[in-house]
Scaffold this active site. Structure first.
Site, PDB file in Angstrom:
ATOM      1  N   ALA A 246       0.059   9.624   9.224  1.00 49.41           N
ATOM      2  CA  ALA A 246      -1.282   9.205   9.664  1.00 49.41           C
ATOM      3  C   ALA A 246      -1.218   7.905  10.472  1.00 49.41           C
ATOM      4  CB  ALA A 246      -2.193   9.033   8.454  1.00 49.41           C
ATOM      5  N   ASP A 247      -0.076   7.216  10.447  1.00 48.06           N
ATOM      6  CA  ASP A 247       0.066   5.989  11.248  1.00 48.06           C
ATOM      7  C   ASP A 247      -0.193   6.270  12.732  1.00 48.06           C
ATOM      8  OD1 ASP A 247       0.878   4.764   8.896  1.00 48.06           O
ATOM      9  OD2 ASP A 247       2.963   4.472   9.514  1.00 48.06           O
TER      10      ASP A 247
ATOM     11  N   GLU B  20       1.747  -5.687   5.884  1.00 43.52           N
ATOM     12  CA  GLU B  20       1.492  -4.538   5.005  1.00 43.52           C
ATOM     13  C   GLU B  20       2.121  -4.758   3.632  1.00 43.52           C
ATOM     14  OE1 GLU B  20       3.839  -1.132   4.727  1.00 43.52           O
ATOM     15  OE2 GLU B  20       4.876  -1.458   6.628  1.00 43.52           O
TER      16      GLU B  20
ATOM     17  N   ASP C 264       4.826  17.577   8.598  1.00 40.90           N
ATOM     18  CA  ASP C 264       4.752  16.197   8.115  1.00 40.90           C
ATOM     19  C   ASP C 264       4.738  15.212   9.284  1.00 40.90           C
ATOM     20  OD1 ASP C 264       4.910  13.793   6.837  1.00 40.90           O
ATOM     21  OD2 ASP C 264       6.602  14.323   5.558  1.00 40.90           O
TER      22      ASP C 264
ATOM     23  N   LYS D 133      11.068   4.624  12.138  1.00 35.72           N
ATOM     24  CA  LYS D 133      12.261   4.714  11.321  1.00 35.72           C
ATOM     25  C   LYS D 133      13.170   5.834  11.804  1.00 35.72           C
ATOM     26  CE  LYS D 133       9.546   3.845   8.163  1.00 35.72           C
ATOM     27  NZ  LYS D 133       8.702   3.896   6.994  1.00 35.72           N
TER      28      LYS D 133
END
Ligand code: PSU
Ligand code: MN
Length: 316
Positions: A142-143, A26, A139, A160
């Site tokens: 979208a991953d 990425e 929140d 994370k």
């Protein structure tokens, strides 16, 4: 010929045509995840590692509207220095392409590009997930949806630790995403090896991970897989210490009213400052470790594909 909506580099194109292993990488980690020059140094080091491990690296980004699968070295350098680069996910990947912008790809957008190009594995640092306080902020990265729908194995050091890891695992379970601890029964927490939660599944070799994804395809399951590769012991930061930095960073984000796409980059930058650079060293170490594992998985996937082809030939 060029009806394809993406442009592979010559090296990536040759590797894919020959059925050689390829690892997608990425670029949001370059533009929004690390400061210059560590970002470009890491991107280069990771590409070199993937090659050493016998696979071709394909760093993905949108450059002037062109979806690139495999960047040249000077393009990585330019991206790493550029300001105002868009951070692209499923919602705006095609927007950047249609309007001629330059943008880096998050885990979600990198998965989309990898799948388009026929790349089955991708190495990153940490995925996005359910943020702490998502109950009121809504929140959620979208991953997670992308992992549910796009057939790419994502090698990470977990979600994370700035996120709500428990809720992230719950959403992944609901969406039917396999979550695999690599060589570990504990689910990792990015900078630390242990999140306090068990890994839902455990596999100990790259070959087993490739065989698992292959079996999912055989029974008609789409979607990807999340592999959690704990950061090497010597690079780990103890979870209790990280938690103090996270609490401070979250407080700052709240006071400044940081929201939406800006949240993850803000928190990573704040933790970098609060840790006096230590978080970055660990981030670099875990990305390198993930790249190595992803290359081994890419080799195993290439072997699976070759085996399938020869069995098909024999059956005919
Ligand atoms: N891992 C890192 N640094 C990063 C990211 C991951 O070590 O910057 C990026 C990834 O691209 C991931 C994104 O997809 O953060 C998640 O952003 P959000 O929470 O806005 O979905
Ligand atoms: Mn978000």
């Amino acid at each position: 010929m060029s009806a394809r909506p993406y442009r592979p580099s010559a090296r990536v194109e040759a590797a894919l045509a020959a059925g050689r292993p390829v690892v997608a990488l990425e670029s949001t980690i370059i533009t929004h995840g690390m400061p210059y020059p560590e970002n470009v140094e890491t991107a280069r080091a990771v590409e070199a590692l993937v090659r050493e491990e016998g696979a071709e690296p394909a760093t993905i980004a949108v450059v002037d509207g062109s979806l690139r699968v495999g960047l040249e070295d000077r393009e990585i350098e330019a991206l790493a220095r550029a300001a105002g680069v868009m951070k692209l996910s499923r919602a705006d990947l095609a927007f950047a392409m249609a309007t001629g912008r330059t943008g880096s790809t998050t885990v979600a957008a990198t998965m989309i590009a990898a799948a388009l190009a026929g790349i089955g594995v991708f190495a990153t640092g940490g995925i996005g997930g359910v943020h702490r306080g998502a109950g009121s902020s809504f929140d959620i990265s979208a991953d997670l949806d992308e992992l549910a729908s796009t057939p790419v194995i994502v090698v990470s050091a977990g979600a994370k630790a700035i996120l709500d890891i428990g809720k992230t695992l719950e959403v992944l379970e609901t969406k039917g995403v396999p979550v695999v601890g690599y060589g570990s029964s504990d689910w990792p927490a990015f900078w630390s090896r242990i999140s306090g939660l068990p890994a839902p599944l455990r596999l100990d070799t790259a070959g087993e991970i490739a065989a698992f994804q292959h079996m999912r395809r055989r029974i008609g399951l789409g979607g990807g897989m999340l592999v959690g590769n704990p950061v090497p012991v010597e690079d780990e930061i103890e979870a209790g210490i990280v938690e103090l930095w996270i609490a401070d960073a979250l407080g700052d984000a709240d006071r400044k009213g940081i929201a939406g796409k800006a949240v993850t980059p803000f928190l990573l930058q704040r933790i970098f400052e609060l840790s006096e650079g230590r978080s970055l060293e660990t981030n670099i170490a875990l990305v390198r470790s993930n790249a190595r594992l992803a290359a081994a998985i890419a080799r195993a996937l290439a072997e699976e594909t070759a085996r399938d082809a020869s069995e098909d030939g024999a059956a005919r």
